[in-house]
Scaffold this active site. Structure first.
Site, PDB file in Angstrom:
ATOM      1  CE1 TYR A  81      40.578  48.439  36.058  1.00 66.34           C
ATOM      2  CE2 TYR A  81      42.760  48.855  34.935  1.00 66.34           C
ATOM      3  CZ  TYR A  81      41.739  48.089  35.626  1.00 66.34           C
ATOM      4  OH  TYR A  81      42.262  46.504  36.039  1.00 66.34           O
ATOM      5  CB  SER A 137      45.161  47.256  37.475  1.00 66.22           C
ATOM      6  OG  SER A 137      45.566  47.488  36.171  1.00 66.22           O
TER       7      SER A 137
END
Ligand SMILES: NC(=O)c1ccc[n+]([C@@H]2O[C@H](COP(=O)([O-])OP(=O)(O)OC[C@H]3O[C@@H](n4cnc5c(N)ncnc54)[C@H](O)[C@@H]3O)[C@@H](O)[C@H]2O)c1
Length: 269
Positions: A171, A158
């Protein structure tokens, strides 16, 4: 001028790389978003797919849409058994394994900040983003080697690794760990024909993201981007298909940013 294209459509001496016909791919978190788009694109390109997810209803619908080229399995990849069962299903249903797409992810609301997130939130995030890929490699690599055609492992990261947000430190940090793990995988198994690469999307208009931002916010965001439009799940899926296919045979240990080039320049001199 004489046309140098032969009957097969190939230029003299310039062989067209094989596509995904006959290849078998495992995709984790395949029931929605980027995973579902990837399943559709890989099947369009001739692959068979084993789709794992914990959302049984959505998975069942997708498998029905894709027909005989797809098998779906309830598989929680935060457990080693989940990923092992997907690899086994590839061998049982299609007789081989060529591609592993580590795609599953989830919103973990307790992943709030660097100092405030609970240990449990960190561990769940680590299991989902890193251990799932470790277990995936552990089971997929022997299956790929036994399939005698090399293999391609694709790890979905990401843009959060480079662009921190106000929350979700776990994350972002775990996606960074996944990227480094991918590099080691490609370095250690490349000589055996198994490549490992990272696909790093920016902001993608999946169903979940569509729910959070209204039309006006999306359009304002698109205006800020170099390409003038927001990334669709299929944009990411097409890159995964390229990395899965022999056409990317010399791409290893790479990180591909799928962000359309990011933000438009703000100044013009
Ligand atoms: N959408 C974006 O803007 C964006 C941006 C950057 C990176 N990504 C990455 O792309 C990947 C796909 O995300 P998405 O946006 O399509 O999300 P999504 O929520 O649409 O899909 C994720 C899928 O993973 C499944 N899943 C969750 N936990 C699981 C588990 N324990 N075991 C198996 N499956 C599980 C979910 O049920 C869901 O179907 C993720 O790795 C995500 O981090 C997405």
């Amino acid at each position: 001028m004489a046309n140098r294209l032969g009957e097969s459509g190939e230029l003299d001496g310039l062989k067209r790389p094989d596509g995904l016909e006959g290849k078998v791919a495992v995709i984790t978190g395949a029931a929605s978003g980027i995973g579902a788009a990837t399943a559709r694109v890989l099947v369009r390109e001739g692959a068979s797919v084993v789709l794992g997810d914990i959302n049984d209803a959505a998975l069942e619908k997708l498998v029905a849409e894709l027909g005989d080229s797809a098998v779906g399995l309830h598989a929680d990849v935060t457990q080693e058994e989940g990923i092992r069962s997907l690899v086994q299903a590839a061998l049982d249903s299609f007789g081989r394994l060529d591609v592993l797409d580590n795609n599953a992810a989830a919103e973990i609301p307790e992943d709030t900040g660097t100092a405030t997130s609970s240990d449990e939130a960190w561990r769940r995030t680590f299991d989902l983003n890193v251990m799932a890929a470790v277990w995936g490699a552990r089971h997929a690599i022997p299956a790929m080697l036994a399939s005698d055609g090399g293999g391609s492992i694709i790890n979905i990261s990401s843009g959060a690794v480079r662009h921190p947000t106000a929350t979700k430190a776990a994350y972002g940090a775990c996606k960074s760990a996944l990227e480094t793990f991918s590099l080691y995988l490609g370095a250690q198994h490349g000589a055996a024909g198994i490549r490992s690469n990272v696909v790093r999307p920016g902001f993608v208009l999946t169903e979940g993201v569509r729910d959070i931002f209204d039309e006006e916010q999306r359009s304002r965001f698109a205006d800020m981007l170099t390409l003038g439009r927001v990334c669709e799940p299929q944009d990411v899926a097409e890159t995964v298909a390229f990395l899965a296919s022999p056409a990317s045979g010399y791409v290893n240990c790479a990180v591909l940013d799928i962000d359309g080039g990011g933000a438009r320049p703000m100044v013009s001199w």
